[in-house]
Design a protein around this motif. Structure first.
Motif, PDB file in Angstrom:
ATOM      1  N   GLU A 240       0.806  -1.220   0.000  1.00 20.89           N
ATOM      2  CA  GLU A 240       0.000   0.000   0.000  1.00 20.89           C
ATOM      3  C   GLU A 240       0.841   1.273   0.000  1.00 20.89           C
ATOM      4  O   GLU A 240       0.498   2.251  -0.673  1.00 20.89           O
ATOM      5  CB  GLU A 240      -0.929   0.002   1.222  1.00 20.89           C
ATOM      6  CG  GLU A 240      -1.944  -1.117   1.219  1.00 20.89           C
ATOM      7  CD  GLU A 240      -2.752  -1.162   2.510  1.00 20.89           C
ATOM      8  OE1 GLU A 240      -2.709  -0.171   3.272  1.00 20.89           O
ATOM      9  OE2 GLU A 240      -3.408  -2.183   2.767  1.00 20.89           O
ATOM     10  N   LYS A 329     -10.613   8.369  -1.090  1.00 22.47           N
ATOM     11  CA  LYS A 329      -9.387   9.086  -1.393  1.00 22.47           C
ATOM     12  C   LYS A 329      -8.373   8.847  -0.287  1.00 22.47           C
ATOM     13  O   LYS A 329      -8.721   8.763   0.893  1.00 22.47           O
ATOM     14  CB  LYS A 329      -9.654  10.586  -1.554  1.00 22.47           C
ATOM     15  CG  LYS A 329     -10.116  10.976  -2.946  1.00 22.47           C
ATOM     16  CD  LYS A 329     -10.030  12.470  -3.171  1.00 22.47           C
ATOM     17  CE  LYS A 329     -10.360  12.820  -4.624  1.00 22.47           C
ATOM     18  NZ  LYS A 329     -10.240  14.278  -4.883  1.00 22.47           N
ATOM     19  N   SER A 330      -7.102   8.733  -0.678  1.00 18.87           N
ATOM     20  CA  SER A 330      -6.042   8.548   0.303  1.00 18.87           C
ATOM     21  C   SER A 330      -5.729   9.876   0.985  1.00 18.87           C
ATOM     22  O   SER A 330      -6.249  10.930   0.598  1.00 18.87           O
ATOM     23  CB  SER A 330      -4.779   8.007  -0.376  1.00 18.87           C
ATOM     24  OG  SER A 330      -4.224   8.991  -1.240  1.00 18.87           O
ATOM     25  N   LYS A 334      -5.226  10.893  -3.497  1.00 19.92           N
ATOM     26  CA  LYS A 334      -5.320   9.983  -4.628  1.00 19.92           C
ATOM     27  C   LYS A 334      -6.557   9.097  -4.488  1.00 19.92           C
ATOM     28  O   LYS A 334      -6.872   8.624  -3.390  1.00 19.92           O
ATOM     29  CB  LYS A 334      -4.068   9.096  -4.702  1.00 19.92           C
ATOM     30  CG  LYS A 334      -2.759   9.857  -4.902  1.00 19.92           C
ATOM     31  CD  LYS A 334      -2.604  10.344  -6.320  1.00 19.92           C
ATOM     32  CE  LYS A 334      -1.234  10.939  -6.557  1.00 19.92           C
ATOM     33  NZ  LYS A 334      -1.055  11.442  -7.931  1.00 19.92           N
ATOM     34  N   TRP A 335      -7.263   8.890  -5.624  1.00 23.75           N
ATOM     35  CA  TRP A 335      -8.388   7.975  -5.599  1.00 23.75           C
ATOM     36  C   TRP A 335      -7.892   6.550  -5.341  1.00 23.75           C
ATOM     37  O   TRP A 335      -6.852   6.135  -5.850  1.00 23.75           O
ATOM     38  CB  TRP A 335      -9.147   7.999  -6.920  1.00 23.75           C
ATOM     39  CG  TRP A 335     -10.096   9.146  -7.106  1.00 23.75           C
ATOM     40  CD1 TRP A 335     -10.057  10.109  -8.059  1.00 23.75           C
ATOM     41  CD2 TRP A 335     -11.260   9.425  -6.308  1.00 23.75           C
ATOM     42  NE1 TRP A 335     -11.099  10.989  -7.910  1.00 23.75           N
ATOM     43  CE2 TRP A 335     -11.866  10.591  -6.847  1.00 23.75           C
ATOM     44  CE3 TRP A 335     -11.842   8.821  -5.195  1.00 23.75           C
ATOM     45  CZ2 TRP A 335     -13.018  11.150  -6.315  1.00 23.75           C
ATOM     46  CZ3 TRP A 335     -13.001   9.376  -4.662  1.00 23.75           C
ATOM     47  CH2 TRP A 335     -13.569  10.519  -5.214  1.00 23.75           C
ATOM     48  N   GLN A 336      -8.666   5.792  -4.567  1.00 28.14           N
ATOM     49  CA  GLN A 336      -8.383   4.381  -4.360  1.00 28.14           C
ATOM     50  C   GLN A 336      -9.585   3.583  -4.857  1.00 28.14           C
ATOM     51  O   GLN A 336     -10.732   3.927  -4.560  1.00 28.14           O
ATOM     52  CB  GLN A 336      -8.102   4.087  -2.888  1.00 28.14           C
ATOM     53  CG  GLN A 336      -6.814   4.747  -2.396  1.00 28.14           C
ATOM     54  CD  GLN A 336      -6.482   4.391  -0.963  1.00 28.14           C
ATOM     55  OE1 GLN A 336      -7.351   4.435  -0.099  1.00 28.14           O
ATOM     56  NE2 GLN A 336      -5.226   4.071  -0.702  1.00 28.14           N
ATOM     57  N   LEU A 345      -7.144  -2.273  -1.936  1.00 30.65           N
ATOM     58  CA  LEU A 345      -7.486  -1.174  -2.829  1.00 30.65           C
ATOM     59  C   LEU A 345      -6.264  -0.735  -3.618  1.00 30.65           C
ATOM     60  O   LEU A 345      -5.151  -0.740  -3.111  1.00 30.65           O
ATOM     61  CB  LEU A 345      -8.027   0.008  -2.017  1.00 30.65           C
ATOM     62  CG  LEU A 345      -9.326  -0.221  -1.237  1.00 30.65           C
ATOM     63  CD1 LEU A 345      -9.710   1.049  -0.487  1.00 30.65           C
ATOM     64  CD2 LEU A 345     -10.452  -0.662  -2.151  1.00 30.65           C
ATOM     65  N   THR A 347      -4.255   2.261  -5.703  1.00 31.09           N
ATOM     66  CA  THR A 347      -4.126   3.711  -5.783  1.00 31.09           C
ATOM     67  C   THR A 347      -4.048   4.135  -7.249  1.00 31.09           C
ATOM     68  O   THR A 347      -3.240   3.589  -8.013  1.00 31.09           O
ATOM     69  CB  THR A 347      -2.864   4.192  -5.051  1.00 31.09           C
ATOM     70  OG1 THR A 347      -2.956   3.815  -3.675  1.00 31.09           O
ATOM     71  CG2 THR A 347      -2.716   5.703  -5.152  1.00 31.09           C
ATOM     72  N   SER A 351      -4.645  10.333 -10.509  1.00 28.71           N
ATOM     73  CA  SER A 351      -5.999  10.682 -10.051  1.00 28.71           C
ATOM     74  C   SER A 351      -6.472  12.029 -10.564  1.00 28.71           C
ATOM     75  O   SER A 351      -7.681  12.263 -10.714  1.00 28.71           O
ATOM     76  CB  SER A 351      -6.043  10.670  -8.514  1.00 28.71           C
ATOM     77  OG  SER A 351      -5.849   9.377  -8.010  1.00 28.71           O
ATOM     78  N   SER A 372      -0.843  -2.953  -6.375  1.00 33.81           N
ATOM     79  CA  SER A 372      -1.059  -1.833  -5.472  1.00 33.81           C
ATOM     80  C   SER A 372      -1.433  -0.536  -6.188  1.00 33.81           C
ATOM     81  O   SER A 372      -1.868   0.397  -5.550  1.00 33.81           O
ATOM     82  CB  SER A 372       0.196  -1.583  -4.632  1.00 33.81           C
ATOM     83  OG  SER A 372       1.299  -1.282  -5.466  1.00 33.81           O
ATOM     84  N   ASN A 373      -1.273  -0.454  -7.503  1.00 34.03           N
ATOM     85  CA  ASN A 373      -1.568   0.793  -8.187  1.00 34.03           C
ATOM     86  C   ASN A 373      -2.074   0.568  -9.605  1.00 34.03           C
ATOM     87  O   ASN A 373      -1.908  -0.507 -10.193  1.00 34.03           O
ATOM     88  CB  ASN A 373      -0.346   1.726  -8.186  1.00 34.03           C
ATOM     89  CG  ASN A 373       0.881   1.054  -8.762  1.00 34.03           C
ATOM     90  OD1 ASN A 373       0.948   0.772  -9.929  1.00 34.03           O
ATOM     91  ND2 ASN A 373       1.870   0.810  -7.910  1.00 34.03           N
TER      92      ASN A 373
END
Length: 378
Positions: A240, A329-330, A334-336, A345, A347, A351, A372-373
């Motif tokens: 993450e 959002k983190s 950033k959108w998750q 989730l 990232t 975003s 993770s992304n």
């Protein structure tokens, strides 16, 4: 101009005759000939080329010595009752040791005496401790935190009960480094001249990163229950948040694997995805297949799926197209998103490209980069 970084005598008899030696660590720390000054980058480029062009298999004696030491270290720890051992694989590029001193202003983590990349135990310890603090699981002043990592409690200082060993690189990959850049966007601000107003022209600074697909042998020693707990925390932290520099843009992501076969397969899929893709048929979600047939698509996928189903196998090669549901959002804005087939989730790295009208619960098209992304695709 350039300034001599080592004595002329040493440069002549060692660096020029041996071309930096077979040991990358020796070459990097002792035999690099010059320090860059006043914007001269030609010599730095040559030195970066030497490092990225290094191949372990071209130094057979060194590789034999390192592989022997690696096996001895791994075997010794796996026999220890108070040790927990496992492997991790880099899902993205990794920058470690960037703050270390260097004659070319590029820091690396290379162990001695072999000059092979490693992850320091202090970095692993710091990543786990930071994740526990960030998620609010433990505070730095709590008894549990001090028991694991050490620190002050009730005006007394204690050492931690867990030892975090350096993580050794598996010797089945021969190329390690790739060239990368860092873009300082607020150069005047960093120099103490004005505020970060976004009007500066970014000047790329060349650096090095560990390539994706490298795998490391990780070990920790201490009470068994604590080790199992910390392994679970590390798995989340490495996927993450990541470890090292530039984690905010997706660097430093690792996956904890459960077996040697899983490690080898994941390394192969990342290092040589085209070859793997040719030998492995894409997984098929039967539900999606029947749906597309009923809508008249036959065996073809609807537009936007990129030839892959919405439910994917974790052994699939990256990147691939998928759809994800926006969840939150983190802390960094950033959108998750949630993608079928991946537990955690993801990232969304870009975003800012997601249209403003999108909100939580909406479905977006993605290019999944790893476990993770991902990136938003219009």
């Amino acid at each position: 101009m350039a300034i001599d970084a080592i004595r002329t005598y040493h440069k002549e008899v060692a660096f020029e005759q041996s071309q930096g030696a077979d040991n990358l660590g020796l070459s990097f720390e002792k035999f690099l000939g010059q320090i860059e000054e006043h914007g001269e980058h030609i010599l730095k480029d040559k030195n970066l080329e030497k490092i990225t062009g290094f191949r372990f298999n071209k130094s057979p004696y060194l590789k034999e010595c390192y592989s022997y030491a690696f096996k001895q270290w791994k075997s010794a720890l796996e026999r220890q009752e108070n040790a927990l051992c496992f492997s991790v694989v880099a899902l993205s590029k990794v920058i470690l040791g960037s703050g270390n001193a260097s004659s070319i202003e590029v820091g690396l983590n290379l162990n001695k005496p072999w000059g092979v990349p490693y992850i320091s135990g202090s970095s692993i310890k710091g990543a786990i401790a930071s994740y526990l603090r960030r998620t609010g699981t433990m505070s730095e002043e709590s008894a549990d935190y001090v028991n694991i990592f050490g620190g002050a409690y009730n005006n007394e200082k204690y050492s931690g009960s867990v030892v975090f060993n350096d993580a050794w690189l598996y010797f089945d990959t021969d190329s390690w480094f790739v060239k990368d850049i860092i873009n300082p966007h607020y150069q005047k601000y960093y120099n103490g001249d004005g505020m970060p107003n976004g009007m500066d022209s970014p000047v790329p600074v060349k650096t090095l990163a560990l390539d994706s697909g490298l795998s490391f042998f990780v070990s920790m020693q201490g009470p068994r229950e604590l080790l199992e707990y910390l392994k679970n925390v590390m798995e989340k932290a490495f996927e993450e948040v990541g470890i090292g520099a530039k984690t905010a843009v997706g660097y430093g992501r690792f996956k904890v694997v459960s077996s040697e076969s899983e490690r080898a397969d994941l390394v192969k899929s990342i290092r040589d995805p085209k070859k793997v893709a040719a030998n492995i048929a894409p997984p098929i979600d039967k539900g999606t297949e029947s749906k597309t047939k009923s809508q008249g698509y036959g065996n073809a996928r609807p537009q936007g799926y990129g030839g892959r189903p919405s439910v994917v196998n974790k052994s699939s090669t990256y990147p691939y197209s998928a759809r994800g549901i926006i969840k939150q959002k983190s802390k960094k804005g950033k959108w998750q998103v949630k993608v079928d087939g991946i537990e955690n989730l993801l990232t969304v790295l870009n975003s800012e490209a997601v249209p403003a009208e999108f909100k939580e619960g909406d479905t977006v098209k993605l290019s999944v980069k790893g476990l993770s992304n991902a990136e938003y695709t219009p």
